[in-house]
Design a protein around this motif. Structure first.
Motif, short mmCIF file in Angstrom:
data_model
loop_
_atom_site.label_atom_id
_atom_site.label_comp_id
_atom_site.label_asym_id
_atom_site.label_seq_id
_atom_site.Cartn_x
_atom_site.Cartn_y
_atom_site.Cartn_z
N ILE A 206 0.41 -1.07 -0.01
CA ILE A 206 0.14 -0.25 0.01
C ILE A 206 0.68 0.88 -0.44
O ILE A 206 2.17 1.66 0.78
N SER A 207 0.71 1.65 -0.62
CA SER A 207 1.39 3.03 -0.92
C SER A 207 0.95 4.67 -1.16
O SER A 207 -0.30 4.54 -1.90
N LEU A 208 1.43 5.54 -0.98
CA LEU A 208 1.53 7.21 -1.00
C LEU A 208 1.46 7.35 -2.41
O LEU A 208 2.65 7.25 -2.11
N HIS A 209 0.88 8.00 -3.28
CA HIS A 209 1.17 8.77 -4.33
C HIS A 209 1.42 9.96 -3.93
O HIS A 209 0.25 10.82 -3.80
N TYR A 210 1.99 11.03 -4.45
CA TYR A 210 1.58 12.54 -5.39
C TYR A 210 2.28 13.33 -6.24
O TYR A 210 3.17 12.41 -6.89
N ASN A 211 1.72 14.23 -6.64
CA ASN A 211 2.42 15.27 -7.89
C ASN A 211 3.50 15.41 -7.13
O ASN A 211 3.61 16.43 -5.84
N LYS A 212 4.97 15.32 -7.87
CA LYS A 212 6.04 16.02 -7.62
C LYS A 212 6.19 17.47 -6.96
O LYS A 212 7.10 17.57 -6.13
N LEU A 213 5.39 17.89 -8.16
CA LEU A 213 5.50 18.83 -7.67
C LEU A 213 5.18 19.95 -6.89
O LEU A 213 5.25 20.79 -5.89
N SER A 214 3.79 18.46 -6.20
CA SER A 214 3.45 19.11 -4.64
C SER A 214 4.58 18.72 -3.21
O SER A 214 4.64 19.49 -2.29
N LEU A 215 6.33 18.63 -3.19
CA LEU A 215 6.87 19.45 -2.96
C LEU A 215 7.39 20.59 -2.97
O LEU A 215 8.01 20.77 -1.96
N ARG A 216 7.00 21.20 -4.00
CA ARG A 216 7.46 22.90 -3.78
C ARG A 216 6.21 23.09 -2.77
O ARG A 216 6.68 24.60 -2.60
N ASP A 217 5.64 22.44 -2.53
CA ASP A 217 4.42 23.29 -1.00
C ASP A 217 4.51 23.06 0.28
O ASP A 217 4.93 21.93 0.40
N PRO A 218 5.25 23.92 0.73
CA PRO A 218 5.54 23.50 1.91
C PRO A 218 4.92 22.28 3.15
O PRO A 218 4.87 21.75 3.78
N VAL A 219 3.74 23.19 3.16
CA VAL A 219 2.46 22.33 3.97
C VAL A 219 2.08 20.94 3.06
O VAL A 219 2.57 20.02 4.27
N LEU A 220 2.18 21.18 2.31
CA LEU A 220 2.10 19.25 2.12
C LEU A 220 2.80 18.41 1.65
O LEU A 220 2.69 17.55 2.28
N GLU A 221 4.07 19.11 1.79
CA GLU A 221 5.20 18.82 1.78
C GLU A 221 5.10 17.81 3.25
O GLU A 221 5.80 16.68 3.64
N ASN A 222 5.07 18.67 4.20
CA ASN A 222 5.08 18.62 6.22
C ASN A 222 3.97 17.58 5.71
O ASN A 222 3.97 16.35 6.91
N VAL A 223 2.61 17.57 5.23
CA VAL A 223 1.64 16.22 5.20
C VAL A 223 2.29 14.57 4.91
O VAL A 223 1.60 13.73 5.66
N ILE A 224 2.97 14.93 3.36
CA ILE A 224 3.41 13.99 3.63
C ILE A 224 4.40 12.85 4.18
O ILE A 224 4.08 11.78 4.94
N ASP A 225 5.61 13.73 4.43
CA ASP A 225 6.27 13.31 5.31
C ASP A 225 5.59 12.66 6.88
O ASP A 225 6.39 11.89 7.54
N ILE A 226 4.76 13.64 7.59
CA ILE A 226 3.84 12.95 8.55
C ILE A 226 3.30 11.93 8.45
O ILE A 226 3.68 11.31 8.94
N ILE A 227 2.44 11.16 7.53
CA ILE A 227 2.12 10.51 6.88
C ILE A 227 3.16 9.22 6.99
O ILE A 227 3.04 8.10 6.99
N ARG A 228 4.99 9.56 6.13
CA ARG A 228 5.12 8.52 5.50
C ARG A 228 5.78 7.83 7.44
O ARG A 228 5.66 6.61 7.35
N ARG A 229 5.90 8.72 8.50
CA ARG A 229 5.96 8.32 9.72
C ARG A 229 4.59 7.75 10.77
O ARG A 229 5.97 6.99 11.23
N ALA A 230 3.70 8.26 9.99
CA ALA A 230 2.79 7.51 10.45
C ALA A 230 3.37 5.96 10.30
O ALA A 230 2.51 4.94 11.63
N PHE A 231 3.19 5.67 9.79
CA PHE A 231 3.30 4.03 9.23
C PHE A 231 4.82 3.60 9.34
O PHE A 231 5.08 1.90 8.79
#
Length: 231
Positions: A206-231
């Motif tokens: 089970i994977s988390l998918h995102y548009n790589k451009l989203s990593l330029r958005d500090p808020v969304l980048e932080n959410v992605i990092d939060i989800i990674r750490r949660a698992f």
């Protein structure tokens, strides 16, 4: 109905696009983060994601939407994130594996198969409920399952794992599902696991998918990092 659907479709896209363009790093600003999942994967991952995000970014609002076309939804910013078992080759998309889950053979409580040795011959007596997943990256897994259950008889199929669980719980049908999902669904329907080692050694990611451009958005980048750490 068409106009309502079109309005919702456009609204989701605009909301995600505006969010992606918010590059100010305003962590205290209220904002909606959209996460696409199937109903069954959503039930497994969203409670944990919600708790993790709310503990570190309580101002964010999470919205769960249906997956229709992952690559298009992410490429056109119709959703911020998608959690799914599929894999995608588009270079614009990034992903992180959240976890791998083993597969189990499931039947109803007091099913006749539970009192028999779990052999291919004995299991062949019973028909199966089939979960429809056409992901290309699962082709090898489908082949392995077909090898484990040659000439498997399928009398019901569905794209909804909750429907399959309900059918299995009220009939002599057998079905295959991830262990975490079985643990969840057995609280809703009278389900039991048939121990079958060759199947239990197979896994699904089970994977988390995102548009790589989203990593330029500090808020969304932080959410992605939060989800990674949660698992």
């Amino acid at each position: 109905a068409y106009a309502t659907h079109l309005h919702e479709y456009i609204s989701q896209g605009l909301e995600s696009i505006l969010g992606a363009l918010d590059l100010t790093g305003s962590y205290d600003k209220q904002r909606t983060i959209t996460i696409g999942t199937s109903p069954s994967i959503g039930a497994m991952v969203l409670p944990l994601i919600y708790q993790a995000v709310k503990s570190e970014a309580p101002q964010l609002v999470l919205r769960n939407i249906q997956i229709t076309d992952t690559e298009m939804q992410l490429a056109q910013f119709q959703t911020d994130l998608i959690v799914d078992s599929n894999a995608f080759s588009a270079r614009a998309l990034g992903h992180n594996v959240l976890y791998a889950d083993g597969l189990v053979l499931v039947c109803r409580k007091n099913h006749p198969a539970l009192s028999q040795p779990a052999t291919v011959e004995n299991l062949h007596e019973y028909q199966h409920a089939l979960f429809m997943n056409e992901a290309h990256n699962l082709t090898h897994l489908r082949q392995r399952i077909n090898e484990l259950f040659p000439d498997r008889q399928t009398s019901f199929s569905s794209y909804n794992m909750f429907t399959i669980a309900a059918l299995i719980g009220s009939s002599d049908l057998l079905g295959i599902m991830p262990m975490r999902l079985f643990t969840l669904l057995r609280q809703c329907w009278p389900l039991e696991q048939i121990p079958f080692a060759p199947l239990n050694s197979e896994t699904i990611e089970i994977s988390l998918h995102y548009n790589k451009l989203s990593l330029r958005d500090p808020v969304l980048e932080n959410v992605i990092d939060i989800i990674r750490r949660a698992f």
